[in-house]
Design an enzyme around this catalytic site. Structure first.
Site, mmCIF file in Angstrom:
data_model
loop_
_atom_site.group_PDB
_atom_site.id
_atom_site.type_symbol
_atom_site.label_atom_id
_atom_site.label_comp_id
_atom_site.label_asym_id
_atom_site.label_seq_id
_atom_site.Cartn_x
_atom_site.Cartn_y
_atom_site.Cartn_z
ATOM 1 N N ASP A 73 57.827 39.510 30.280
ATOM 2 C CA ASP A 73 57.625 38.019 29.755
ATOM 3 C C ASP A 73 58.634 38.092 28.450
ATOM 4 O O ASP A 73 59.095 39.358 27.970
ATOM 5 C CB ASP A 73 56.408 37.651 29.466
ATOM 6 C CG ASP A 73 55.621 38.466 28.538
ATOM 7 O OD1 ASP A 73 56.041 39.429 28.001
ATOM 8 O OD2 ASP A 73 54.613 38.154 28.330
ATOM 9 N N ASP A 272 51.867 34.709 38.538
ATOM 10 C CA ASP A 272 51.129 35.867 37.881
ATOM 11 C C ASP A 272 50.227 35.258 37.225
ATOM 12 O O ASP A 272 49.785 34.323 36.676
ATOM 13 C CB ASP A 272 51.916 36.612 36.842
ATOM 14 C CG ASP A 272 52.171 35.699 35.719
ATOM 15 O OD1 ASP A 272 52.805 34.739 35.364
ATOM 16 O OD2 ASP A 272 51.372 36.115 34.620
ATOM 17 N N CYS A 310 37.184 41.420 54.195
ATOM 18 C CA CYS A 310 38.352 42.146 53.302
ATOM 19 C C CYS A 310 38.354 43.736 54.102
ATOM 20 O O CYS A 310 37.543 44.249 54.287
ATOM 21 C CB CYS A 310 37.997 41.947 52.059
ATOM 22 S SG CYS A 310 39.323 43.018 51.133
ATOM 23 N N CYS A 312 40.384 45.964 52.370
ATOM 24 C CA CYS A 312 40.791 46.766 51.205
ATOM 25 C C CYS A 312 40.091 48.087 51.166
ATOM 26 O O CYS A 312 38.954 48.333 51.863
ATOM 27 C CB CYS A 312 40.871 45.936 50.119
ATOM 28 S SG CYS A 312 39.218 46.094 49.059
ATOM 29 N N CYS A 315 36.357 47.726 49.998
ATOM 30 C CA CYS A 315 35.396 47.193 51.109
ATOM 31 C C CYS A 315 35.203 47.739 52.061
ATOM 32 O O CYS A 315 34.108 47.768 52.724
ATOM 33 C CB CYS A 315 35.985 45.645 51.509
ATOM 34 S SG CYS A 315 35.822 44.551 50.167
ATOM 35 N N HIS A 341 39.847 45.394 44.457
ATOM 36 C CA HIS A 341 39.310 44.454 45.608
ATOM 37 C C HIS A 341 39.926 42.985 45.137
ATOM 38 O O HIS A 341 40.390 42.547 46.297
ATOM 39 C CB HIS A 341 37.970 44.143 45.676
ATOM 40 C CG HIS A 341 37.485 42.876 46.556
ATOM 41 N ND1 HIS A 341 37.706 42.894 47.922
ATOM 42 C CD2 HIS A 341 37.260 41.808 46.118
ATOM 43 C CE1 HIS A 341 37.710 41.592 48.230
ATOM 44 N NE2 HIS A 341 37.174 40.713 47.033
#
Ligand SMILES: [Zn+2]
Length: 361
Positions: A73, A272, A310, A312, A315, A341
């Protein structure tokens, strides 16, 4: 989106890596999660470790060992939200560091110099984020400043973009060169930022003037700063059609999972937000069953995964009871697992949207 360090599939969610780290998550895990582009904050990195130090170490990619794409930024948002004793003039902003009270002066030119030294794939024009609510006069005055600063940012950036440290050597070992024919000369990009508060005519004027300046991409800034959600939606719907569809369109600082899905379907290419990472550190998990606060007593012996839908790495392996225990015990692993997660959840939303856009769904 072809960038020097990565060809990024859009729409994309960009995890926020404020100080050269997406808090609590190592870079190799971010890669495993499928993060293709992360953010760095110019204000923070300028104060610590300092942009010249980062340049001497080969740029931000090399310093933090992140081979994929990055965006910085302009520093403007943090100057206005974090620093003390700001004094804004046409020339720039004088402010005191929130770390040690030292005095600094940021101009559009200086923001470009700092961002070129950091060397992210995408830099942002220096702008003033108009607060909400802002009356008409205030929004007009703020926009006048942002437009003048956009012009100065672009002129300075064009004159100096070749000084980026990875110009000849991408700065990270073994980075695959992902650009192709017609794009042989990868360079840092600069995006302009549409402001104008919640006034549609000011937003339109801002978008049109930036497009005339011909930036590499365009962002919609100054949203999700406390305005009602309908107003956010209305402003996005107003501005998006004015921005060229063949260049990236970036909505800054949003939002909740249902919002990022909605905005991606409206045509936003990049978003974002600190929400998935910050909320994770406070024990708030985003799941297919809604938000859950893992601190809750009801999870004390809950052996189901954080989100049953999920897949991931958290998980697949850990239970809600364990995540709750880590949080209650103040264990460092708590922030790491919760954040992994939440990021997987956010990145998964974008993946779903990309797939459904491809199949015309
Ligand atoms: Zn998960």
């Amino acid at each position: 989106m072809r960038l020097p360090h990565r060809t990024v599939q859009t729409p994309v969610f960009m995890p926020v890596g404020t100080l050269g780290t997406v808090k609590a998550v190592p870079q190799d895990v971010l890669e495993t999660l499928g993060a293709e582009i992360i953010l760095g904050n110019t204000y923070h990195l300028y104060l610590r470790p300092g942009h010249e130090a980062v340049r001497r170490m080969g740029g931000l990619h090399k310093f933090i060992s992140w081979p994929r794409a990055m965006l910085t930024d302009s520093g403007g948002f943090q100057v206005f939200s974090l620093s003390q004793l700001r004094k804004v003039s046409d020339e720039g902003v004088r402010f005191r560091s929130h770390l040690d009270g030292s005095s600094h002066f940021f101009t559009p030119e200086h923001s470009m110099d700092v961002q070129i030294a950091l060397g992210a794939d995408i830099a942002m024009a220096f702008d003033e984020c108009t607060e909400y609510p802002a009356d008409r006069n205030r929004a007009e005055e703020s926009l006048r400043l942002t437009m003048a600063w956009a012009r100065r940012s672009l002129d300075h950036f064009r004159a100096h973009r070749d000084e980026v440290v990875w110009r000849d050597n991408l700065g990270v070992p073994q980075v695959p060169r992902t650009w192709g024919p017609g794009n042989e000369s990868p360079a840092q990009s600069l995006f302009g930022i549409v402001q104008g508060g919640t006034y549609n005519d000011l937003r339109r004027e801002s978008a049109e003037r930036l497009v005339e300046m011909d930036f590499d991409g365009y962002a919609i800034g100054g949203l999700s700063v406390g305005e009602p959600r309908e107003l956010t939606m209305e402003t996005i719907a107003e501005v998006l059609p004015l921005l060229p569809a063949d260049k990236p369109r970036y909505l800054m600082g949003v939002g909740y999972p249902d919002e990022i899905e909605q905005y991606a379907r409206m045509g936003v290419d990049m978003m974002d937000c600190v929400l998935p990472t910050r909320a994770a550190r406070h024990g708030l998990l985003f799941t297919s069953e809604g938000r859950i606060n893992i601190k809750g007593k009801r999870y004390a012996e809950d052996q189901s995964p954080p989100d049953p839908a999920c897949n991931c790495m958290v998980c697949r392996r850990y239970s809600r009871a364990y995540l709750r225990h880590l949080m209650h015990s103040g264990e460092a692993l708590s922030a790491t697992l919760n954040t992994i997660h939440n990021l997987a959840y956010y990145l998964g939303i974008m993946e779903r949207v990309r797939k459904s856009l491809q199949t015309g769904g």
